[in-house]
Design a protein around this motif. Structure first.
Motif, PDB file in Angstrom:
ATOM      1  N   LEU A  92       0.805  -1.224   0.000  1.00  0.00           N
ATOM      2  CA  LEU A  92       0.000   0.000   0.000  1.00  0.00           C
ATOM      3  C   LEU A  92       0.842   1.279   0.000  1.00  0.00           C
ATOM      4  O   LEU A  92       0.306   2.365  -0.235  1.00  0.00           O
ATOM      5  CB  LEU A  92      -0.963  -0.018   1.187  1.00  0.00           C
ATOM      6  CG  LEU A  92      -2.003  -1.148   1.125  1.00  0.00           C
ATOM      7  CD1 LEU A  92      -2.812  -1.184   2.408  1.00  0.00           C
ATOM      8  CD2 LEU A  92      -2.908  -1.000  -0.091  1.00  0.00           C
TER       9      LEU A  92
ATOM     10  N   THR B 196      -3.711   4.931  -6.121  1.00  0.00           N
ATOM     11  CA  THR B 196      -4.434   4.194  -5.083  1.00  0.00           C
ATOM     12  C   THR B 196      -5.127   2.984  -5.689  1.00  0.00           C
ATOM     13  O   THR B 196      -5.083   1.886  -5.125  1.00  0.00           O
ATOM     14  CB  THR B 196      -5.461   5.114  -4.390  1.00  0.00           C
ATOM     15  OG1 THR B 196      -4.749   6.196  -3.782  1.00  0.00           O
ATOM     16  CG2 THR B 196      -6.257   4.374  -3.343  1.00  0.00           C
TER      17      THR B 196
ATOM     18  N   LYS C 284      -2.635   0.222  -6.287  1.00  0.00           N
ATOM     19  CA  LYS C 284      -2.241  -0.405  -5.023  1.00  0.00           C
ATOM     20  C   LYS C 284      -3.313  -1.387  -4.547  1.00  0.00           C
ATOM     21  O   LYS C 284      -2.997  -2.494  -4.108  1.00  0.00           O
ATOM     22  CB  LYS C 284      -2.009   0.662  -3.946  1.00  0.00           C
ATOM     23  CG  LYS C 284      -0.806   1.533  -4.204  1.00  0.00           C
ATOM     24  CD  LYS C 284      -0.726   2.653  -3.186  1.00  0.00           C
ATOM     25  CE  LYS C 284       0.355   3.635  -3.548  1.00  0.00           C
ATOM     26  NZ  LYS C 284       0.436   4.755  -2.598  1.00  0.00           N
ATOM     27  N   LEU C 285      -4.571  -0.979  -4.645  1.00  0.00           N
ATOM     28  CA  LEU C 285      -5.671  -1.862  -4.237  1.00  0.00           C
ATOM     29  C   LEU C 285      -5.765  -3.079  -5.152  1.00  0.00           C
ATOM     30  O   LEU C 285      -6.045  -4.194  -4.693  1.00  0.00           O
ATOM     31  CB  LEU C 285      -6.994  -1.103  -4.202  1.00  0.00           C
ATOM     32  CG  LEU C 285      -7.112  -0.020  -3.141  1.00  0.00           C
ATOM     33  CD1 LEU C 285      -8.450   0.695  -3.250  1.00  0.00           C
ATOM     34  CD2 LEU C 285      -6.903  -0.567  -1.744  1.00  0.00           C
TER      35      LEU C 285
ATOM     36  N   VAL D  85      -5.707  -0.151   4.454  1.00  0.00           N
ATOM     37  CA  VAL D  85      -6.238   0.506   3.248  1.00  0.00           C
ATOM     38  C   VAL D  85      -6.746   1.906   3.611  1.00  0.00           C
ATOM     39  O   VAL D  85      -6.520   2.866   2.866  1.00  0.00           O
ATOM     40  CB  VAL D  85      -7.354  -0.349   2.600  1.00  0.00           C
ATOM     41  CG1 VAL D  85      -8.129   0.448   1.561  1.00  0.00           C
ATOM     42  CG2 VAL D  85      -6.764  -1.620   1.997  1.00  0.00           C
TER      43      VAL D  85
END
Length: 150
Positions: free
Chosen positions: A13, A20, A23-24, A146
């Motif tokens: 992360l 973002t 990364k997810l 997260v």
């Protein structure tokens, strides 16, 4: 198993030069690849101010369920209750939205940012009743991590 997996999640992360969403996506793939009974791993997020969830990054078979109204299915129920929902047998659930006939069980854990439910992580499994309290604690940890990047 979960302790070893937890150690890598913060670095996934914090990856530089990734959005973002990327990364997810990497996180979803990491969980799917490393936990044998996690056959579909994805995030749903509140769709603006609408009373619905919108599909975010996921790893697994494509799904038609890109928008889920609050209250519908397991994900929609978690959006209203703010509580984890473990389904050992999806066939026994009245309010289940089938993504695939091969799915046997599901776990959904809400994602909070500043105390507000902004989405959730959703795991489908083709294994009957594989989820334990350890999965819940692990996914709560994942969502806390997260939340730090949202």
């Amino acid at each position: 198993m979960f302790e070893q997996l937890q150690a890598k999640i913060p670095s996934i992360l914090k990856a530089e030069n990734q959005t973002t969403e990327e990364k997810l996506q990497t996180l979803c793939e990491y969980l799917k690849e490393n936990i044998p009974y996690y056959d579909w791993v994805g995030f749903y997020f509140r769709n603006g101010e609408k009373e619905e969830l919108k599909l975010g990054p996921y790893a697994g078979a494509p799904t038609d369920h890109t928008i889920i109204p609050f209250g519908k299915g397991i994900c929609g129920q978690v959006a209203l209750t703010n509580a984890n929902f473990v389904v050992p047998d999806v066939a026994a659930q009245d309010n289940y939205i089938a993504c695939s006939i091969s799915v046997k069980s599901e776990i959904v854990v809400p994602l909070f940012v500043n105390g507000k439910n902004i989405g959730q992580i959703d795991i489908d499994s083709e294994t009957p009743d594989p989820f334990s309290a350890a999965d819940e604690r692990f996914l709560e940890f994942v969502n806390r991590e997260v939340a730090k990047i949202l």
